[in-house]
Structures are given as structure tokens and as C-alpha cells.
Scaffold this motif. Structure first.
Motif, PDB file in Angstrom:
ATOM      1  N   ALA A 224      -7.303   1.389   1.409  1.00 42.69           N
ATOM      2  CA  ALA A 224      -6.409   0.406   2.013  1.00 42.69           C
ATOM      3  C   ALA A 224      -5.676  -0.347   0.912  1.00 42.69           C
ATOM      4  N   MET A 225      -4.456  -0.760   1.216  1.00 43.73           N
ATOM      5  CA  MET A 225      -3.656  -1.546   0.284  1.00 43.73           C
ATOM      6  C   MET A 225      -3.342  -2.900   0.896  1.00 43.73           C
ATOM      7  N   VAL A 226      -3.764  -3.965   0.232  1.00 40.53           N
ATOM      8  CA  VAL A 226      -3.434  -5.318   0.673  1.00 40.53           C
ATOM      9  C   VAL A 226      -1.925  -5.512   0.530  1.00 40.53           C
ATOM     10  N   HIS A 227      -1.284  -5.930   1.611  1.00 43.21           N
ATOM     11  CA  HIS A 227       0.182  -5.975   1.650  1.00 43.21           C
ATOM     12  C   HIS A 227       0.627  -7.283   2.276  1.00 43.21           C
ATOM     13  N   CYS A 228       1.606  -7.930   1.663  1.00 50.28           N
ATOM     14  CA  CYS A 228       2.156  -9.161   2.224  1.00 50.28           C
ATOM     15  C   CYS A 228       3.649  -9.204   1.943  1.00 50.28           C
ATOM     16  N   GLU A 229       4.436  -9.548   2.932  1.00 49.92           N
ATOM     17  CA  GLU A 229       5.868  -9.755   2.723  1.00 49.92           C
ATOM     18  C   GLU A 229       6.066 -11.134   2.098  1.00 49.92           C
ATOM     19  N   VAL A 230       6.639 -11.144   0.880  1.00 46.49           N
ATOM     20  CA  VAL A 230       6.717 -12.395   0.124  1.00 46.49           C
ATOM     21  C   VAL A 230       8.148 -12.915  -0.029  1.00 46.49           C
ATOM     22  N   THR A 231       9.114 -12.305   0.664  1.00 47.53           N
ATOM     23  CA  THR A 231      10.461 -12.856   0.655  1.00 47.53           C
ATOM     24  C   THR A 231      10.420 -14.324   1.090  1.00 47.53           C
ATOM     25  N   SER A 232      10.974 -15.201   0.252  1.00 45.14           N
ATOM     26  CA  SER A 232      11.069 -16.645   0.534  1.00 45.14           C
ATOM     27  C   SER A 232       9.722 -17.360   0.572  1.00 45.14           C
ATOM     28  N   ALA A 233       8.639 -16.687   0.178  1.00 47.14           N
ATOM     29  CA  ALA A 233       7.311 -17.305   0.264  1.00 47.14           C
ATOM     30  C   ALA A 233       7.201 -18.520  -0.657  1.00 47.14           C
ATOM     31  N   ILE A 234       6.392 -19.503  -0.251  1.00 51.84           N
ATOM     32  CA  ILE A 234       6.234 -20.729  -1.035  1.00 51.84           C
ATOM     33  C   ILE A 234       4.790 -20.963  -1.479  1.00 51.84           C
ATOM     34  N   HIS A 235       3.903 -19.998  -1.232  1.00 53.49           N
ATOM     35  CA  HIS A 235       2.498 -20.252  -1.547  1.00 53.49           C
ATOM     36  C   HIS A 235       2.254 -20.477  -3.033  1.00 53.49           C
ATOM     37  N   GLY A 236       3.147 -19.999  -3.882  1.00 50.72           N
ATOM     38  CA  GLY A 236       2.990 -20.205  -5.317  1.00 50.72           C
ATOM     39  C   GLY A 236       3.748 -21.394  -5.859  1.00 50.72           C
TER      40      GLY A 236
ATOM     41  N   SER B 168      -9.533  -2.891  -3.343  1.00 52.65           N
ATOM     42  CA  SER B 168      -8.104  -2.875  -3.044  1.00 52.65           C
ATOM     43  C   SER B 168      -7.411  -3.799  -4.024  1.00 52.65           C
ATOM     44  N   GLY B 169      -6.138  -4.087  -3.730  1.00 55.95           N
ATOM     45  CA  GLY B 169      -5.376  -4.995  -4.568  1.00 55.95           C
ATOM     46  C   GLY B 169      -4.106  -5.412  -3.863  1.00 55.95           C
ATOM     47  N   TRP B 170      -3.664  -6.619  -4.151  1.00 59.91           N
ATOM     48  CA  TRP B 170      -2.517  -7.250  -3.499  1.00 59.91           C
ATOM     49  C   TRP B 170      -1.211  -6.607  -3.920  1.00 59.91           C
ATOM     50  N   TYR B 171      -0.342  -6.383  -2.940  1.00 57.25           N
ATOM     51  CA  TYR B 171       1.035  -5.993  -3.221  1.00 57.25           C
ATOM     52  C   TYR B 171       1.961  -6.876  -2.389  1.00 57.25           C
ATOM     53  N   GLY B 172       2.905  -7.539  -3.042  1.00 55.49           N
ATOM     54  CA  GLY B 172       3.881  -8.363  -2.355  1.00 55.49           C
ATOM     55  C   GLY B 172       5.195  -7.620  -2.195  1.00 55.49           C
ATOM     56  N   SER B 173       5.613  -7.417  -0.960  1.00 60.91           N
ATOM     57  CA  SER B 173       6.840  -6.661  -0.702  1.00 60.91           C
ATOM     58  C   SER B 173       8.027  -7.591  -0.463  1.00 60.91           C
TER      59      SER B 173
END
Length: 294
Positions: free
Chosen positions: A100-112, A67-72
Motif C-alpha cells: 500500500a502507498m500512503v497518499h494525500c492530495e496536498v494542493t493548497s494544504a496548510i498542515h505544514g 509504507s511511506g507518504w506521498y503528497g500528490s
């Protein structure tokens, strides 16, 4: 055994901190992943992103794409716009046989954000929940129509991080699948065993990330950022930390899970020798999987 083992290239080269492992070529990542015993890999920042370029490289190493990460950004744009933005990624995963597609909502995210303590991550308002959940569910339905299960990745420093937030997302959607990440959930104060039990039938992907409990206590006490926590060594491979995989995996096994089990343990490769930890992660996870899945 109906599950297969894969590894994320974060072991060798880091997506959020490209300087970690910057000198390591993709060839080394793939050759050592195969040498460690893995059948597949997830995408990383050094992977070509077209099927014509990537497939021959993976085939040459006898590896599948897991799979692979996608940030929405579904809080900021509707599902039509998000699907259009995701189309190259969807096409790549589909062409290489992913389910399957790895999916994460990244609006306002601070992990980076290395300068932002992970404890200061954004939290959804009630109004935002009302926007996000229907959009997530609709996107998951559309992905399903394309042959890809959404595997939602709860992640430190993002809007859906805690066990309570995972529970709310699952209760408020029908089509969204869960990527159960044991390390992120433990770091967030949740219980991977309980989450596996509660959501086993909705697990569509699995990240076997372990936690060094003493380091976790230290980085929380020092209020560090996600990236500084990684550099401190909070994560490790399965069997080298405090996560009880012997208790987690039987729940998803009993629910019929037949996807990938992915070792994902970002560490500083200058400190945690990648091949050594890849082998350790593979062998430990293979042992846990054999006991749970038979």
C-alpha cells in the motif's frame, strides 16, 4: 494474528518540523522501534530513498517497510504527470515489498504552515471535486496494476479532512483505498467507529493515532495551526487518549483487513520520551489488535 504492527518515525523525528528530533540519528529510531516490539516502520525524512541503500539498513534491524507518504498535486497536473513524479517513490515501496502507498492530495494544504490556523484549511469546490475524484481513481487503478493499493490519508489542513469528505471520496471512486487515521478523523470532528463501519472493506492501511481530548478542545478554542497543535500535545499513542480502539478495530477485522496497524503519534520528543511512548503504543495496540483479530 494476520495484522502486523509498525510505527512511524514521527515519534523520534518530525517530517513537518525537522527541528523536532533533528539530533536523533536514524539508527536510534530503528533500534528503538525494534526494541519496542514493532515488526515494521514507515518512511521518515532521515531514510535513504533508494532500495539499495535502505533495504540493508532495515534488514540489519529486522524491520520491514510498511509504507511511506506521498503528497500528490492532482488538481494541478494530470495522472500521467503525477505517476511520473511518483515513480521513484513507487519503485522504492515496490522493491521493499510494500502493498500500500500512503497518499494525500496536498494542493493548497496548510498542515505544514505554522502561521495558518488549521480551521482555515482549503475546501474543495464542486468543480475541483469533479477534477480530483476521477484523477484519484485513475491513479489508484494504475497503482493497483503495479501491486500497490492506494491508501488515501485524510489529513488535517488538507482538502480531504472531514468525515463527510471521506464519505464523498469513497462514494465517488471505485479503486481508491482508505487509510483510516483515527486521530486525524477525531480532530476533524468525525467518528472513527462510524467510518470504520462504513468503509471497512476499503481500508487499505491504518494509522493508530490517539487524541488528548482536553488538548484538542484547547487548541481548537485558541484557533491554532496544525503544527502548534502538535507542539501542544494534541496527539498521543493508542490507548493514551480518547479514541475507542476496542470499537474501531473489530469493523476492519470483520471485513478481512490483513495489513499493517501503524502507531503514528507526532509529539515533541523532548517532552514525550520516544522509546517510552513507542513501547506504550506497541503494547496498547497489540492488546487491542489481539482482541479484534484473534
Amino acid at each position: 494474528m494476520r495484522v502486523k504492527l509498525a510505527i512511524n518515525p514521527l515519534t523520534w523525528t518530525n517530517d513537518d518540523m525537522p527541528e523536532l528530533g533533528a539530533e536523533t540519528p536514524l539508527e536510534t529510531c530503528l533500534a528503538e522501534a525494534k526494541l519496542a516490539g514493532f515488526a515494521g516502520v514507515e518512511l521518515g525524512n532521515k531514510f535513504p530513498r533508494t532500495p539499495a541503500a535502505l533495504k540493508p539498513i532495515l534488514d540489519a534491524h529486522g524491520l520491514a517497510l510498511a509504507s511511506g507518504w506521498y503528497g500528490s498535486n492532482l488538481l494541478e497536473r494530470d495522472v500521467d504527470a503525477e505517476m511520473e513524479a511518483a515513480e521513484p517513490h513507487i519503485a522504492l515501496l515496490s522493491a521493499l515489498g510494500c502493498t500500500a502507498m500512503v497518499h494525500c492530495e496536498v494542493t493548497s494544504a496548510i498542515h505544514g504552515n505554522k502561521g495558518k490556523p488549521v480551521a482555515e484549511r482549503p475546501v474543495l469546490t464542486e468543480a475541483q471535486w469533479d477534477v480530483l475524484l476521477p484523477r484519484l481513481d485513475e491513479m489508484a487503478k494504475r497503482l493497483g496494476d503495479r501491486g500497490l493499493a492506494m491508501a488515501y490519508h485524510h489529513h488535517m489542513g488538507t482538502l480531504i479532512e472531514s468525515e463527510a469528505e471521506i464519505d464523498r471520496m469513497m462514494a465517488g471512486t471505485k479503486h481508491v483505498g482508505l487509510l483510516l487515521d483515527t486521530g486525524h478523523l477525531t480532530f476533524a470532528g468525525g467518528d472513527p467507529v462510524r467510518a470504520a463501519k462504513n468503509h471497512a472493506k476499503r481500508v487499505t492501511h491504518f494509522h493508530a493515532k490517539d487524541i488528548r481530548a482536553d488538548v484538542m478542545a484547547d487548541v481548537k478554542a485558541r484557533n491554532l495551526s496544525f503544527l502548534d497543535s502538535v507542539l501542544a500535545g494534541v496527539f498521543t499513542v493508542p490507548g493514551d487518549g480518547c479514541v475507542d480502539y476496542a470499537a474501531v478495530l473489530p469493523h476492519i477485522a470483520a471485513a478481512g483487513y490483513s495489513g499493517w496497524l501503524v502507531v503514528e503519534a507526532e509529539q515533541d520528543p523532548a517532552i514525550a520520551h520516544p522509546l517510552t511512548y513507542a513501547r506504550m503504543g506497541h503494547d496498547n495496540l497489540a492488546r487491542f489488535a489481539a482482541a479484534a483479530f484473534g
